[in-house]
Enzyme design. Sequence first.
Site, PDB file in Angstrom:
ATOM      1  N   ARG A 148      -0.693  -8.742  13.386  1.00 17.86           N
ATOM      2  CA  ARG A 148      -1.485  -7.549  12.292  1.00 17.86           C
ATOM      3  C   ARG A 148      -2.116  -8.399  11.355  1.00 17.86           C
ATOM      4  O   ARG A 148      -3.201  -7.868  10.862  1.00 17.86           O
ATOM      5  CB  ARG A 148      -0.334  -6.837  11.868  1.00 17.86           C
ATOM      6  N   LYS A 199       0.904  -1.268   0.068  1.00 19.91           N
ATOM      7  CA  LYS A 199      -0.059   0.062   0.102  1.00 19.91           C
ATOM      8  C   LYS A 199       0.784   1.248  -0.049  1.00 19.91           C
ATOM      9  O   LYS A 199       0.577   2.249  -0.761  1.00 19.91           O
ATOM     10  CB  LYS A 199      -0.908   0.033   1.361  1.00 19.91           C
ATOM     11  N   ARG A 222      11.156  -0.364  11.379  1.00 25.91           N
ATOM     12  CA  ARG A 222      10.001  -0.065  12.303  1.00 25.91           C
ATOM     13  C   ARG A 222      10.050  -1.196  13.478  1.00 25.91           C
ATOM     14  O   ARG A 222      10.119  -2.363  13.214  1.00 25.91           O
ATOM     15  CB  ARG A 222       8.548  -0.207  11.473  1.00 25.91           C
ATOM     16  N   ARG A 236      -9.818   0.431   8.465  1.00 26.76           N
ATOM     17  CA  ARG A 236      -9.600  -0.727   8.816  1.00 26.76           C
ATOM     18  C   ARG A 236     -10.670  -1.508   9.696  1.00 26.76           C
ATOM     19  O   ARG A 236     -10.380  -2.658   9.938  1.00 26.76           O
ATOM     20  CB  ARG A 236      -8.263  -0.500   9.669  1.00 26.76           C
ATOM     21  N   ARG A 260      11.874  -4.956   5.274  1.00 21.52           N
ATOM     22  CA  ARG A 260      11.802  -3.736   4.918  1.00 21.52           C
ATOM     23  C   ARG A 260      12.678  -2.793   5.852  1.00 21.52           C
ATOM     24  O   ARG A 260      12.943  -3.012   6.882  1.00 21.52           O
ATOM     25  CB  ARG A 260      10.249  -3.335   5.208  1.00 21.52           C
TER      26      ARG A 260
HETATM   27  P1  AP5 Z   1       4.878  -1.420   1.853  1.00 23.26           P
HETATM   28  O1  AP5 Z   1       4.537  -0.867   0.605  1.00 23.26           O
HETATM   29  O2  AP5 Z   1       5.924  -0.758   3.005  1.00 23.26           O
HETATM   30  O3  AP5 Z   1       3.742  -2.463   2.280  1.00 23.26           O
HETATM   31  P2  AP5 Z   1       2.087  -1.739   3.250  1.00 23.26           P
HETATM   32  O4  AP5 Z   1       1.160  -2.541   2.316  1.00 23.26           O
HETATM   33  O5  AP5 Z   1       2.350  -0.361   3.122  1.00 23.26           O
HETATM   34  O6  AP5 Z   1       2.681  -2.524   4.459  1.00 23.26           O
HETATM   35  P3  AP5 Z   1       2.463  -1.895   6.169  1.00 23.26           P
HETATM   36  O7  AP5 Z   1       3.148  -2.844   6.915  1.00 23.26           O
HETATM   37  O8  AP5 Z   1       3.119  -0.437   6.111  1.00 23.26           O
HETATM   38  O9  AP5 Z   1       0.956  -2.056   6.350  1.00 23.26           O
HETATM   39  P4  AP5 Z   1       0.403  -2.013   7.643  1.00 23.26           P
HETATM   40  O10 AP5 Z   1      -1.099  -1.922   7.201  1.00 23.26           O
HETATM   41  O11 AP5 Z   1       0.644  -3.167   8.746  1.00 23.26           O
HETATM   42  O12 AP5 Z   1       0.948  -0.659   8.475  1.00 23.26           O
HETATM   43  P5  AP5 Z   1       0.549   0.751   8.830  1.00 23.26           P
HETATM   44  O13 AP5 Z   1       1.659   1.724   8.695  1.00 23.26           O
HETATM   45  O14 AP5 Z   1      -0.738   1.108   8.049  1.00 23.26           O
HETATM   46  O15 AP5 Z   1       5.652  -2.879   1.584  1.00 23.26           O
HETATM   47  C1  AP5 Z   1       6.192  -3.830   2.264  1.00 23.26           C
HETATM   48  C2  AP5 Z   1       7.677  -4.376   1.768  1.00 23.26           C
HETATM   49  O16 AP5 Z   1       7.604  -4.970   0.524  1.00 23.26           O
HETATM   50  C3  AP5 Z   1       8.854  -3.037   1.479  1.00 23.26           C
HETATM   51  O17 AP5 Z   1       9.916  -3.349   1.676  1.00 23.26           O
HETATM   52  C4  AP5 Z   1       8.338  -3.141  -0.207  1.00 23.26           C
HETATM   53  O18 AP5 Z   1       9.622  -2.723  -0.842  1.00 23.26           O
HETATM   54  C5  AP5 Z   1       8.157  -4.392  -0.434  1.00 23.26           C
HETATM   55  N1  AP5 Z   1       7.035  -4.422  -1.775  1.00 23.26           N
HETATM   56  C6  AP5 Z   1       6.146  -3.668  -1.984  1.00 23.26           C
HETATM   57  N2  AP5 Z   1       5.539  -4.255  -3.014  1.00 23.26           N
HETATM   58  C7  AP5 Z   1       6.324  -5.328  -3.441  1.00 23.26           C
HETATM   59  C8  AP5 Z   1       6.213  -6.234  -4.573  1.00 23.26           C
HETATM   60  N3  AP5 Z   1       5.166  -6.077  -5.449  1.00 23.26           N
HETATM   61  N4  AP5 Z   1       6.818  -7.251  -4.672  1.00 23.26           N
HETATM   62  C9  AP5 Z   1       7.980  -7.264  -3.845  1.00 23.26           C
HETATM   63  N5  AP5 Z   1       8.338  -6.423  -2.836  1.00 23.26           N
HETATM   64  C10 AP5 Z   1       7.532  -5.459  -2.645  1.00 23.26           C
HETATM   65  O19 AP5 Z   1       0.040   0.609  10.310  1.00 23.26           O
HETATM   66  C11 AP5 Z   1       0.782   0.085  11.540  1.00 23.26           C
HETATM   67  C12 AP5 Z   1       0.041  -0.138  12.809  1.00 23.26           C
HETATM   68  O20 AP5 Z   1      -0.644   1.549  12.988  1.00 23.26           O
HETATM   69  C13 AP5 Z   1      -1.158  -0.968  12.795  1.00 23.26           C
HETATM   70  O21 AP5 Z   1      -0.625  -2.416  13.246  1.00 23.26           O
HETATM   71  C14 AP5 Z   1      -2.018  -0.380  13.957  1.00 23.26           C
HETATM   72  O22 AP5 Z   1      -1.474  -0.531  15.188  1.00 23.26           O
HETATM   73  C15 AP5 Z   1      -1.928   1.228  13.548  1.00 23.26           C
HETATM   74  N6  AP5 Z   1      -2.941   1.819  12.686  1.00 23.26           N
HETATM   75  C16 AP5 Z   1      -2.450   2.363  11.319  1.00 23.26           C
HETATM   76  N7  AP5 Z   1      -3.805   2.516  10.864  1.00 23.26           N
HETATM   77  C17 AP5 Z   1      -4.867   2.307  11.586  1.00 23.26           C
HETATM   78  C18 AP5 Z   1      -6.227   2.258  11.525  1.00 23.26           C
HETATM   79  N8  AP5 Z   1      -7.094   2.816  10.329  1.00 23.26           N
HETATM   80  N9  AP5 Z   1      -6.866   2.044  12.508  1.00 23.26           N
HETATM   81  C19 AP5 Z   1      -6.396   1.305  13.791  1.00 23.26           C
HETATM   82  N10 AP5 Z   1      -4.964   1.139  13.802  1.00 23.26           N
HETATM   83  C20 AP5 Z   1      -4.217   1.680  12.793  1.00 23.26           C
END
Ligand code: AP5
Length: 216
Positions: free
Chosen positions: A172, A13, A161, A88, A127
């Site tokens: 997660r 994402k 992270r 979410r 990552r």
């Molecule tokens: P990346 O693009 O970083 O993936 P992502 O989907 O953004 O993953 P996140 O871990 O950031 O998502 P998340 O939803 O767990 O975390 P968030 O910060 O929202 O890609 C990952 C890796 O793969 C990278 O190294 C990239 O280079 C590689 N990659 C990407 N595409 C690829 C491909 N096609 N092929 C190969 N490699 C690839 O949330 C963190 C925490 O915050 C949550 O756990 C929660 O506690 C809190 N939080 C955030 N939002 C909310 C909400 N709305 N409600 C409640 N709590 C929330």
Amino acid sequence: MNIILLGPPGAGKGTQAGRLMDAYGMKQLSTGDMLRAAVKAQTPVGLQAKAVMESGGLVSDEIVSGIIGEALDALPTATGVIFDGYPRTEAQAHSLDALLAERDRELDHVIELAVDEDALVERITGRFTCASCGEGYHDSFKKPLAEGECDKCHGHEFKRRPDDNEETVRTRMAEYRAKTAPILPIYEARGIVSRVDGMADMNVVTQSIKAILDEK
Ligand code: AP5
């Protein structure tokens, strides 16, 4: 245009949101990034969110919908938004409807990044990002062109992270399956969901999303 990128942790994402911002002049609103900034700044929201985030659980609906409302208020209505990591839960999906309606915005697309969960642990644990500009990298899939130097800003500091360890990633993913995947039918009923193969090469994923956004 306002879109949601939906998918489990590591689906890509953040990676795709960055590329779409550059291509379409849209603004990425990542609740994860905003919460991490609040934790770093030790704001009241950050103090509440820190332990929850480190455990892999979800921060409260009120907090995240509150920060999304504030972020929308800071944007001109004409600027399109990419919602990354929000909504979410079903409650957040309903809050988003209200937040958008109050600001004369509409949701145009929900892009679901379909991925193989087993591969995601490797993606997430490998990552890292540039500590200066935030450019994302991966130990295997996207190394800096020159070792130890950011391609974008030439910085030499990188960070990982605290929630990117296998145990937290599994929590997660379980949260995603239990609380986030069930919101898809809300958007399917409106006919605005498109599925993209998130296991494809990053550039192919970007092209697939662009093809959907360019359709109308
Ligand atoms: P990346 O693009 O970083 O993936 P992502 O989907 O953004 O993953 P996140 O871990 O950031 O998502 P998340 O939803 O767990 O975390 P968030 O910060 O929202 O890609 C990952 C890796 O793969 C990278 O190294 C990239 O280079 C590689 N990659 C990407 N595409 C690829 C491909 N096609 N092929 C190969 N490699 C690839 O949330 C963190 C925490 O915050 C949550 O756990 C929660 O506690 C809190 N939080 C955030 N939002 C909310 C909400 N709305 N409600 C409640 N709590 C929330």
